[in-house]
Design an enzyme around this catalytic site. Sequence first.
Site, PDB file in Angstrom:
ATOM      1  N   HIS A  81      -9.346   1.148   5.475  1.00 32.65           N
ATOM      2  CA  HIS A  81      -8.001   1.356   6.009  1.00 32.65           C
ATOM      3  C   HIS A  81      -8.063   2.311   7.197  1.00 32.65           C
ATOM      4  O   HIS A  81      -8.872   3.251   7.197  1.00 32.65           O
ATOM      5  CB  HIS A  81      -7.070   1.905   4.918  1.00 32.65           C
ATOM      6  CG  HIS A  81      -5.646   1.893   5.372  1.00 32.65           C
ATOM      7  ND1 HIS A  81      -5.121   2.882   6.157  1.00 32.65           N
ATOM      8  CD2 HIS A  81      -4.660   0.973   5.205  1.00 32.65           C
ATOM      9  CE1 HIS A  81      -3.858   2.576   6.440  1.00 32.65           C
ATOM     10  NE2 HIS A  81      -3.555   1.425   5.876  1.00 32.65           N
ATOM     11  N   GLY A 135       3.050   2.509  10.699  1.00 35.27           N
ATOM     12  CA  GLY A 135       3.990   3.603  10.490  1.00 35.27           C
ATOM     13  C   GLY A 135       4.750   4.007  11.742  1.00 35.27           C
ATOM     14  O   GLY A 135       5.386   5.053  11.777  1.00 35.27           O
ATOM     15  N   ASN A 167       0.868  -1.183   0.000  1.00 30.71           N
ATOM     16  CA  ASN A 167       0.000   0.000   0.000  1.00 30.71           C
ATOM     17  C   ASN A 167       0.904   1.233   0.000  1.00 30.71           C
ATOM     18  O   ASN A 167       1.506   1.558   1.013  1.00 30.71           O
ATOM     19  CB  ASN A 167      -0.900  -0.032   1.249  1.00 30.71           C
ATOM     20  CG  ASN A 167      -1.705   1.242   1.416  1.00 30.71           C
ATOM     21  OD1 ASN A 167      -1.781   2.068   0.495  1.00 30.71           O
ATOM     22  ND2 ASN A 167      -2.309   1.418   2.583  1.00 30.71           N
ATOM     23  N   TRP A 168       0.986   1.858  -1.149  1.00 34.73           N
ATOM     24  CA  TRP A 168       1.918   2.997  -1.290  1.00 34.73           C
ATOM     25  C   TRP A 168       1.378   4.265  -0.646  1.00 34.73           C
ATOM     26  O   TRP A 168       2.085   5.264  -0.563  1.00 34.73           O
ATOM     27  CB  TRP A 168       2.229   3.250  -2.777  1.00 34.73           C
ATOM     28  CG  TRP A 168       2.970   2.139  -3.456  1.00 34.73           C
ATOM     29  CD1 TRP A 168       3.408   0.963  -2.876  1.00 34.73           C
ATOM     30  CD2 TRP A 168       3.404   2.083  -4.828  1.00 34.73           C
ATOM     31  NE1 TRP A 168       4.068   0.185  -3.808  1.00 34.73           N
ATOM     32  CE2 TRP A 168       4.082   0.859  -5.014  1.00 34.73           C
ATOM     33  CE3 TRP A 168       3.272   2.951  -5.915  1.00 34.73           C
ATOM     34  CZ2 TRP A 168       4.629   0.476  -6.244  1.00 34.73           C
ATOM     35  CZ3 TRP A 168       3.817   2.582  -7.141  1.00 34.73           C
ATOM     36  CH2 TRP A 168       4.488   1.357  -7.305  1.00 34.73           C
ATOM     37  N   LYS A 169       0.129   4.258  -0.230  1.00 33.10           N
ATOM     38  CA  LYS A 169      -0.500   5.438   0.382  1.00 33.10           C
ATOM     39  C   LYS A 169      -0.319   6.657  -0.533  1.00 33.10           C
ATOM     40  O   LYS A 169      -0.337   6.509  -1.754  1.00 33.10           O
ATOM     41  CB  LYS A 169       0.046   5.650   1.800  1.00 33.10           C
ATOM     42  CG  LYS A 169      -0.074   4.365   2.640  1.00 33.10           C
ATOM     43  CD  LYS A 169       0.182   4.542   4.092  1.00 33.10           C
ATOM     44  CE  LYS A 169       0.017   3.209   4.808  1.00 33.10           C
ATOM     45  NZ  LYS A 169       0.147   3.300   6.251  1.00 33.10           N
ATOM     46  N   GLU A 203      -6.372   4.743   8.083  1.00 35.86           N
ATOM     47  CA  GLU A 203      -6.235   6.178   7.794  1.00 35.86           C
ATOM     48  C   GLU A 203      -7.541   6.758   7.256  1.00 35.86           C
ATOM     49  O   GLU A 203      -7.841   7.932   7.461  1.00 35.86           O
ATOM     50  CB  GLU A 203      -5.056   6.395   6.820  1.00 35.86           C
ATOM     51  CG  GLU A 203      -3.730   6.236   7.565  1.00 35.86           C
ATOM     52  CD  GLU A 203      -2.651   5.518   6.813  1.00 35.86           C
ATOM     53  OE1 GLU A 203      -2.670   5.519   5.573  1.00 35.86           O
ATOM     54  OE2 GLU A 203      -1.761   4.924   7.477  1.00 35.86           O
ATOM     55  N   GLU A 262      -4.787  -4.688  10.850  1.00 42.25           N
ATOM     56  CA  GLU A 262      -3.737  -3.686  10.999  1.00 42.25           C
ATOM     57  C   GLU A 262      -3.974  -2.922  12.296  1.00 42.25           C
ATOM     58  O   GLU A 262      -4.771  -1.961  12.317  1.00 42.25           O
ATOM     59  CB  GLU A 262      -3.770  -2.701   9.831  1.00 42.25           C
ATOM     60  CG  GLU A 262      -3.558  -3.340   8.477  1.00 42.25           C
ATOM     61  CD  GLU A 262      -3.067  -2.319   7.440  1.00 42.25           C
ATOM     62  OE1 GLU A 262      -1.986  -2.536   6.905  1.00 42.25           O
ATOM     63  OE2 GLU A 262      -3.751  -1.309   7.209  1.00 42.25           O
ATOM     64  N   GLY A 301       3.117  -1.001   4.256  1.00 43.80           N
ATOM     65  CA  GLY A 301       3.137   0.417   3.915  1.00 43.80           C
ATOM     66  C   GLY A 301       4.554   0.861   3.584  1.00 43.80           C
ATOM     67  O   GLY A 301       5.061   0.636   2.486  1.00 43.80           O
ATOM     68  N   GLY A 302       5.225   1.466   4.552  1.00 46.02           N
ATOM     69  CA  GLY A 302       6.542   2.072   4.342  1.00 46.02           C
ATOM     70  C   GLY A 302       7.536   1.175   3.614  1.00 46.02           C
ATOM     71  O   GLY A 302       8.221   1.626   2.687  1.00 46.02           O
ATOM     72  N   SER A 319       3.981  -1.961  10.224  1.00 45.18           N
ATOM     73  CA  SER A 319       5.441  -2.012  10.352  1.00 45.18           C
ATOM     74  C   SER A 319       6.041  -3.364   9.974  1.00 45.18           C
ATOM     75  O   SER A 319       6.998  -3.819  10.610  1.00 45.18           O
ATOM     76  CB  SER A 319       5.863  -1.591  11.766  1.00 45.18           C
ATOM     77  OG  SER A 319       5.451  -0.261  12.024  1.00 45.18           O
TER      78      SER A 319
HETATM   79  P1  13P Z   1       3.374   0.545   7.612  1.00 42.03           P
HETATM   80  O1  13P Z   1       3.892  -0.753   7.026  1.00 42.03           O
HETATM   81  O2  13P Z   1       4.091   1.746   7.118  1.00 42.03           O
HETATM   82  O3  13P Z   1       3.294   0.453   9.108  1.00 42.03           O
HETATM   83  O4  13P Z   1       1.865   0.716   7.106  1.00 42.03           O
HETATM   84  C1  13P Z   1       0.990  -0.347   7.238  1.00 42.03           C
HETATM   85  C2  13P Z   1      -0.254  -0.036   6.486  1.00 42.03           C
HETATM   86  O5  13P Z   1      -1.014   0.837   6.876  1.00 42.03           O
HETATM   87  C3  13P Z   1      -0.518  -0.763   5.248  1.00 42.03           C
HETATM   88  O6  13P Z   1      -1.801  -0.554   4.790  1.00 42.03           O
END
Ligand code: 13P
Length: 251
Positions: free
Chosen positions: A96, A174, A9-11, A98, A168, A235-236, A214
Site C-alpha cells: 500500500h 485521500g 481498507n479501514w486504515k 502508505e 492506487e 479508503g475513506g 477517492s
Molecule cells: P481513499 O479512498 O480514502 O482515497 O483511500 C484509498 C486507499 O488508499 C485504499 O487503500
Amino acid sequence: MRRTITAGNWKMNMDHVEGVSLAKDIVAGLEGRDPACEVVLIPPFTTLPAVVEAVDGSRIETGAQDLWYEEKGAFTGEISAGMILGLGCRYVLVGHSERRHVIGEGADILAKKLRAALSGDLFPIYCVGETLDERENGMATTVVTEQIRQILEGLSGDEMGRTVIAYEPVWAIGTGKTATPDDAGTMHAVIRSVLAEIFGAPVAGETPILYGGSVKPGNAAELLAMEDIDGALVGGASLDAKSFLGIVFPA
Ligand code: 13P
C-alpha cells in the site's frame, strides 16, 4: 469471467467496538441483496477478530492490512500470514502506498511479504501507483510497470492466479482527486499487458485489477464501467456503511 471485488481498507480507523458496529451495518445492508462483486473488509489488526466474528455467516470476506514475512519468532510488533489465515481471513494488502511512502517499505521487503502471503495461503492484494511528481514528469507508466515487474516476476502462474492487483495513484488517495475513468482504465490496461508479458494472456485475463483513490458512491459506476477495472479498494468512503454500500451497488 474475472472476479470483481469491492474492498474497504479501514486504515488506522475503527477500534473493535466501532468496527463491529460498522461491519454489522454492512452485513445488514447486504441482506437479501446479491452484489455482483466479492465484498472484503480490511480493518486494523486489533479490530480484525471482532469483525471476522461479526460477518460470520454472511457473504463478506475479511483481510489484513499488512503482514510480516517470517512465520514466527522475535519480530516485535509483527503479524504472520499464519496468524491472519488462522483468524479466517483470506486477503492481505501488500505494498500500500502508505507503507511504501510513509513507513518506507521498499521492493525487497514487499517481494518477501508477497511471497509469504502466497505461501501462507492468503490472497495478496498488491498495490501499485505513481506519485504526483512521477505523473507530472510523464513517468507514471514506467513507475507502475517497474512496481509490477520488480515484485511479481518469478511467481508461478498459479501464484499469480491467487494475486489481486490494486492500482492506487498516490495523488488520488485521500485527496478527493480521482483519476478519470479513461486515465485509470488506460493504466489498468497497461498493467494487464505487463502481466500478459510475464504470465501469458490467460493468467493476465483472470487477474482482478482494482482501482483505489477517492472512490465514492458518486464516481464508482463510471470507474467500474471501464473494461479493465475489476473493482475498488476504498479508503475513506468505506468507513460509513451507506457510502460503502453505495460503491458495492454502484448507481
Ligand atoms: P481513499 O479512498 O480514502 O482515497 O483511500 C484509498 C486507499 O488508499 C485504499 O487503500
